[in-house]
Design an enzyme around this catalytic site. Sequence first.
Site, PDB file in Angstrom:
ATOM      1  N   LEU A  16     -34.433  50.568  50.150  1.00 46.17           N
ATOM      2  CA  LEU A  16     -34.347  50.707  48.688  1.00 46.17           C
ATOM      3  C   LEU A  16     -33.335  49.706  48.106  1.00 46.17           C
ATOM      4  O   LEU A  16     -32.276  49.491  48.694  1.00 46.17           O
ATOM      5  CB  LEU A  16     -33.897  52.139  48.378  1.00 46.17           C
ATOM      6  CG  LEU A  16     -33.594  52.504  46.934  1.00 46.17           C
ATOM      7  CD1 LEU A  16     -34.874  52.602  46.117  1.00 46.17           C
ATOM      8  CD2 LEU A  16     -32.853  53.843  46.867  1.00 46.17           C
ATOM      9  N   HIS A  33     -18.988  63.793  34.296  1.00 47.76           N
ATOM     10  CA  HIS A  33     -19.255  62.516  34.963  1.00 47.76           C
ATOM     11  C   HIS A  33     -19.106  62.672  36.476  1.00 47.76           C
ATOM     12  O   HIS A  33     -19.897  62.144  37.251  1.00 47.76           O
ATOM     13  CB  HIS A  33     -18.301  61.429  34.461  1.00 47.76           C
ATOM     14  CG  HIS A  33     -18.449  61.130  32.988  1.00 47.76           C
ATOM     15  ND1 HIS A  33     -19.679  60.908  32.404  1.00 47.76           N
ATOM     16  CD2 HIS A  33     -17.534  61.015  31.989  1.00 47.76           C
ATOM     17  CE1 HIS A  33     -19.500  60.664  31.107  1.00 47.76           C
ATOM     18  NE2 HIS A  33     -18.211  60.741  30.829  1.00 47.76           N
ATOM     19  N   ASP A  73     -28.200  60.649  31.292  1.00 46.37           N
ATOM     20  CA  ASP A  73     -27.508  61.109  30.085  1.00 46.37           C
ATOM     21  C   ASP A  73     -27.234  62.612  30.133  1.00 46.37           C
ATOM     22  O   ASP A  73     -27.943  63.362  30.797  1.00 46.37           O
ATOM     23  CB  ASP A  73     -28.381  60.755  28.857  1.00 46.37           C
ATOM     24  CG  ASP A  73     -27.586  60.797  27.560  1.00 46.37           C
ATOM     25  OD1 ASP A  73     -26.336  60.729  27.617  1.00 46.37           O
ATOM     26  OD2 ASP A  73     -28.210  60.910  26.488  1.00 46.37           O
TER      27      ASP A  73
HETATM   28  C1  IPE Z   1     -26.900  55.628  27.347  1.00 45.62           C
HETATM   29  O1  IPE Z   1     -26.363  56.851  27.018  1.00 45.62           O
HETATM   30  C2  IPE Z   1     -25.995  54.914  28.314  1.00 45.62           C
HETATM   31  C3  IPE Z   1     -25.903  55.503  29.647  1.00 45.62           C
HETATM   32  C4  IPE Z   1     -26.548  56.535  30.089  1.00 45.62           C
HETATM   33  C5  IPE Z   1     -24.984  54.832  30.543  1.00 45.62           C
HETATM   34  P1  IPE Z   1     -25.465  57.060  25.714  1.00 45.62           P
HETATM   35  O2  IPE Z   1     -25.055  58.459  25.729  1.00 45.62           O
HETATM   36  O3  IPE Z   1     -24.414  56.020  25.662  1.00 45.62           O
HETATM   37  O4  IPE Z   1     -26.523  56.748  24.557  1.00 45.62           O
HETATM   38  P2  IPE Z   1     -26.528  57.227  23.043  1.00 45.62           P
HETATM   39  O5  IPE Z   1     -25.200  56.864  22.467  1.00 45.62           O
HETATM   40  O6  IPE Z   1     -26.769  58.693  23.047  1.00 45.62           O
HETATM   41  O7  IPE Z   1     -27.677  56.482  22.426  1.00 45.62           O
HETATM   42  C1  IPE Z   2     -23.985  59.806  30.268  1.00 47.51           C
HETATM   43  O1  IPE Z   2     -23.487  60.991  29.752  1.00 47.51           O
HETATM   44  C2  IPE Z   2     -22.946  58.978  30.970  1.00 47.51           C
HETATM   45  C3  IPE Z   2     -22.496  57.800  30.222  1.00 47.51           C
HETATM   46  C4  IPE Z   2     -22.979  57.383  29.095  1.00 47.51           C
HETATM   47  C5  IPE Z   2     -21.420  57.031  30.803  1.00 47.51           C
HETATM   48  P1  IPE Z   2     -22.763  61.063  28.354  1.00 47.51           P
HETATM   49  O2  IPE Z   2     -21.312  60.809  28.565  1.00 47.51           O
HETATM   50  O3  IPE Z   2     -23.424  60.166  27.378  1.00 47.51           O
HETATM   51  O4  IPE Z   2     -22.995  62.573  27.981  1.00 47.51           O
HETATM   52  P2  IPE Z   2     -23.416  63.159  26.558  1.00 47.51           P
HETATM   53  O5  IPE Z   2     -24.629  62.391  26.111  1.00 47.51           O
HETATM   54  O6  IPE Z   2     -22.249  62.957  25.647  1.00 47.51           O
HETATM   55  O7  IPE Z   2     -23.719  64.589  26.830  1.00 47.51           O
HETATM   56 MG    MG Z   3     -24.985  60.405  26.096  1.00 43.95          MG
END
Ligand code: IPE
Ligand code: IPE
Ligand code: MG
Length: 239
Positions: free
Chosen positions: A130, A36, A19
């Site tokens: 792995l 990303h 995240d």
């Molecule tokens: C969880 O992260 C999903 C992934 C890392 C793929 P999100 O960014 O979607 O989760 P929330 O919305 O903060 O709970």
């Molecule tokens: C995690 O990073 C990747 C996915 C959920 C696909 P985010 O896109 O959720 O990044 P933040 O949480 O908005 O910073």
């Molecule tokens: Mg996120």
Amino acid sequence: MTAFDPDKEIPGHIAIIMDGNGRWAAARGLPRRDGHRAGADSVEEVLRACGDLGVKYLTLYAFSSENWKRPQAEITALMGLLAHFLKEKTPVLMKNNIRLRVIGHLERLPMRNQKQLRESMAVTAGNDGLTLVVALSYGSREEIVDAARALMIEAKAGITDPATLDNETFARHLYTADFPDPDLLIRTSGECRVSNFLLWQISYAEIVITEVFWPDFRRPHLEDAIGEYQRRHRRFGGL
Ligand code: IPE
Ligand code: IPE
Ligand code: MG
């Protein structure tokens, strides 16, 4: 920071909620997709480190069922990055004896991604180092409902007896039937929530939350999390 000891137990299965890509990009005045893209380098480094350390399973939360709510442009960018990653990294998976598996509703992804994922899984199926499990269009509640549905169909057909249903039988109907439960769950970017990830499987996982955004996550951060894991005393309800 907790010193990591290579001679102590290394978790057999590490699961990561990757995240913070969007916030990493925003902090630099960049579009979210750049976050990303930068996150892909972290994936490569963590894969390499897990291989070196002898971790047997690495499960990465790459795209949740709920992430379909995001703007179409971001979804398209993510699927494009996934395609690029698979194209570039499948030879790296082969070279490092890594087996690729996917959990989630693969059939909801664009055809191109599905095809590529199936090809990479087939090519790497014989690797026994792995196992990299990528959660894509994955939601844990959906997974549990899918298992319940499969069991109800089996019960109706007389294959499963509801009276003898137990934890092991239920777990064999989850997408993760072939994998052990995670020992260590890491979430980056400081959020203290599970966001519908492996709810059943993390029942006794040790949870480590790091403030680092996923694109900044590197081997020393992984080793810190493992160090923290090694310091914990897992009791599983006993003493
Ligand atoms: C969880 O992260 C999903 C992934 C890392 C793929 P999100 O960014 O979607 O989760 P929330 O919305 O903060 O709970
Ligand atoms: C995690 O990073 C990747 C996915 C959920 C696909 P985010 O896109 O959720 O990044 P933040 O949480 O908005 O910073
Ligand atoms: Mg996120």
